[in-house]
Design a protein around this motif. Structure first.
Motif, short mmCIF file in Angstrom:
data_model
loop_
_atom_site.label_atom_id
_atom_site.label_comp_id
_atom_site.label_asym_id
_atom_site.label_seq_id
_atom_site.Cartn_x
_atom_site.Cartn_y
_atom_site.Cartn_z
N MET A 124 0.83 -1.23 -0.20
CA MET A 124 -0.01 0.14 0.07
C MET A 124 0.98 1.22 -0.11
O MET A 124 0.36 2.27 -0.61
CB MET A 124 -1.10 0.02 1.16
N GLU A 125 1.99 1.35 0.77
CA GLU A 125 3.03 2.39 0.60
C GLU A 125 3.44 2.75 -0.63
O GLU A 125 3.63 3.84 -0.88
CB GLU A 125 4.28 2.12 1.78
N ASN A 126 3.37 1.52 -1.54
CA ASN A 126 4.22 1.89 -2.88
C ASN A 126 3.18 1.88 -4.19
O ASN A 126 3.30 1.42 -5.32
CB ASN A 126 5.37 0.96 -3.05
N ASN A 127 2.07 1.90 -3.81
CA ASN A 127 0.92 1.71 -4.78
C ASN A 127 -0.22 2.95 -4.70
O ASN A 127 -0.38 3.48 -3.39
CB ASN A 127 0.07 0.56 -4.70
N ASP A 128 -1.10 3.17 -5.66
CA ASP A 128 -2.21 3.95 -5.46
C ASP A 128 -3.32 3.26 -5.98
O ASP A 128 -4.51 3.89 -6.21
CB ASP A 128 -2.03 5.23 -5.90
N LYS A 129 -3.05 1.87 -6.40
CA LYS A 129 -4.39 1.12 -6.80
C LYS A 129 -5.09 0.49 -6.17
O LYS A 129 -4.64 0.18 -4.86
CB LYS A 129 -3.90 0.38 -8.11
N ASN A 130 -6.26 -0.33 -6.32
CA ASN A 130 -6.98 -1.10 -5.36
C ASN A 130 -6.20 -2.39 -5.26
O ASN A 130 -5.61 -2.80 -6.26
CB ASN A 130 -8.45 -1.34 -6.05
N ILE A 131 -6.16 -2.86 -4.01
CA ILE A 131 -5.16 -4.12 -4.02
C ILE A 131 -6.25 -5.03 -3.04
O ILE A 131 -7.06 -4.85 -2.00
CB ILE A 131 -4.27 -4.02 -2.81
N ILE A 132 -6.28 -6.44 -3.79
CA ILE A 132 -7.17 -7.43 -3.13
C ILE A 132 -6.08 -8.32 -2.45
O ILE A 132 -5.24 -8.84 -2.96
CB ILE A 132 -8.05 -8.27 -4.34
N SER A 133 -6.69 -8.85 -1.28
CA SER A 133 -6.00 -9.91 -0.44
C SER A 133 -5.73 -11.13 -1.10
O SER A 133 -6.71 -11.51 -1.85
CB SER A 133 -6.50 -9.74 1.00
N SER A 134 -4.57 -11.87 -0.61
CA SER A 134 -4.41 -13.01 -1.69
C SER A 134 -4.42 -14.35 -0.75
O SER A 134 -3.72 -15.17 -1.02
CB SER A 134 -3.05 -12.90 -2.55
N CYS A 135 -5.08 -14.25 0.53
CA CYS A 135 -4.84 -15.24 1.49
C CYS A 135 -5.95 -16.32 1.19
O CYS A 135 -5.46 -17.42 1.54
CB CYS A 135 -5.18 -14.74 3.07
N CYS A 136 -7.06 -16.14 0.70
CA CYS A 136 -7.90 -16.93 0.21
C CYS A 136 -7.79 -17.66 -1.10
O CYS A 136 -8.25 -17.08 -2.17
CB CYS A 136 -9.58 -16.32 0.60
N PRO A 137 -7.47 -18.84 -1.21
CA PRO A 137 -7.25 -19.59 -2.18
C PRO A 137 -8.35 -19.66 -3.46
O PRO A 137 -8.39 -19.72 -4.49
CB PRO A 137 -6.76 -21.02 -2.05
#
Length: 297
Positions: A124-137
């Motif tokens: 998040m520090e190095n982005n300004d786009k939407n980020i979706i968590s990747s923990c749920c396969p």
């Protein structure tokens, strides 16, 4: 064998699996249900709703028995949701029972979740786009198969399970065997993916653990308690509850002010949200998405 398959002889064409599949990954041929692998996200809903036990999933029980009988160090990486998964037993009793099965150590997967928490914050520090968590396969598969336009938004960070396996093997040597124990069928597929190497050697569901204990005549209800073999992961044990990832990031003071927090719980809600996200309705959101309603717990 596929991760989820059918015993066609048991299928009675009741169509409950079809109605229960939110991604429409089940078809009928010759009056028998078939899973369309290119659409399936391995959420396990069809297994849960089938009244005929016609749905089966890949079991690692035989593999785990073989691993435990070997001379290798074998470590159990146990999902933090285990605390509420074994009625009549405390968490400490479950840990003792696993050691009686032959596990050298029993460590909480959330030990590695602290690494994921930190990596999400750096992203998040190095982005300004939407980020979706990747923990749920299952969510990862949902995006890959049904919302490919959102793949650039999927966090390029391994799950706590995979990171824990890598960490334990770096700690004890590559010959160490790591068995993940948790509630999720899709984790069996994640462990077998080529990109994840051999970080995890086998995956057992909680119900498979009970079968293994029963086969070895080990009671988990009237034995002493043990502590896990890892240092306390503290706030990172929140990962399996709704909003747990966001809470871990916030409590660790990692959440940047320019990002908004969004939770999407359950497949229906996640699918609806991803449709809106695809249309460009959100900016600078960190989205914690879980295929299961109320998350892994």
């Amino acid at each position: 064998m596929k991760i989820i398959d059918f015993k066609s002889s048991n299928c009675r064409s009741c169509f409950r699996c079809v109605r229960g599949c939110d991604v429409k990954a089940i078809s009928f041929k010759n009056q028998k249900a078939e899973i369309m692998d290119d659409l399936c996200i391995l959420c396990g809903a069809c297994v849960k709703v089938c009244p005929q036990d016609a749905k089966i999933y890949l079991s690692d029980l035989a593999k785990v028995k073989q691993i435990l009988s070997s001379s290798n160090k074998v470590i159990a990486s146990i999902d933090p949701s285990f605390d509420g998964a074994f009625p009549g037993s405390s968490a400490g009793q479950v840990i003792t029972a696993l050691k009686k099965l032959g596990f050298s150590e029993v460590r909480e997967t959330s030990e590695a979740a602290s690494l994921v928490t930190y990596e999400y914050s750096k992203l998040m520090e190095n982005n300004d786009k939407n980020i979706i968590s990747s923990c749920c396969p299952s969510i990862n598969r949902l995006i890959e198969t049904h919302f490919p336009s959102l793949l650039p938004n999927l966090a390029p960070i391994a799950s706590p399970m995979i990171l824990h396996g890598r960490y334990l093997k770096s700690l004890y040597g590559k010959d160490t065997k790591v068995v993940f124990i948790g509630p999720c069928i899709a984790k069996k597929d994640e462990a077998n993916q080529q990109k994840n190497g051999h970080a995890i050697n086998a995956v057992l569901l909680f119900e498979e653990v009970d079968k293994l204990l029963e086969q070895n005549h080990i009671s988990r209800t009237d034995i002493e308690e043990s502590l896990p073999d890892n240092p306390s992961p503290k706030v990172n044990t929140l990962y399996p509850i709704s909003g747990g990832i966001i809470s871990a990031i916030k409590t660790s003071n990692y959440f940047p002010n320019n990002y908004r927090m969004v939770r999407a719980n359950g497949l229906k809600n996640s699918i609806q949200f991803f449709k809106e996200l695809s249309e460009g309705g959100f900016e600078r959101c960190f989205i914690e998405a879980n295929a299961c309603l109320c998350s892994c717990i």
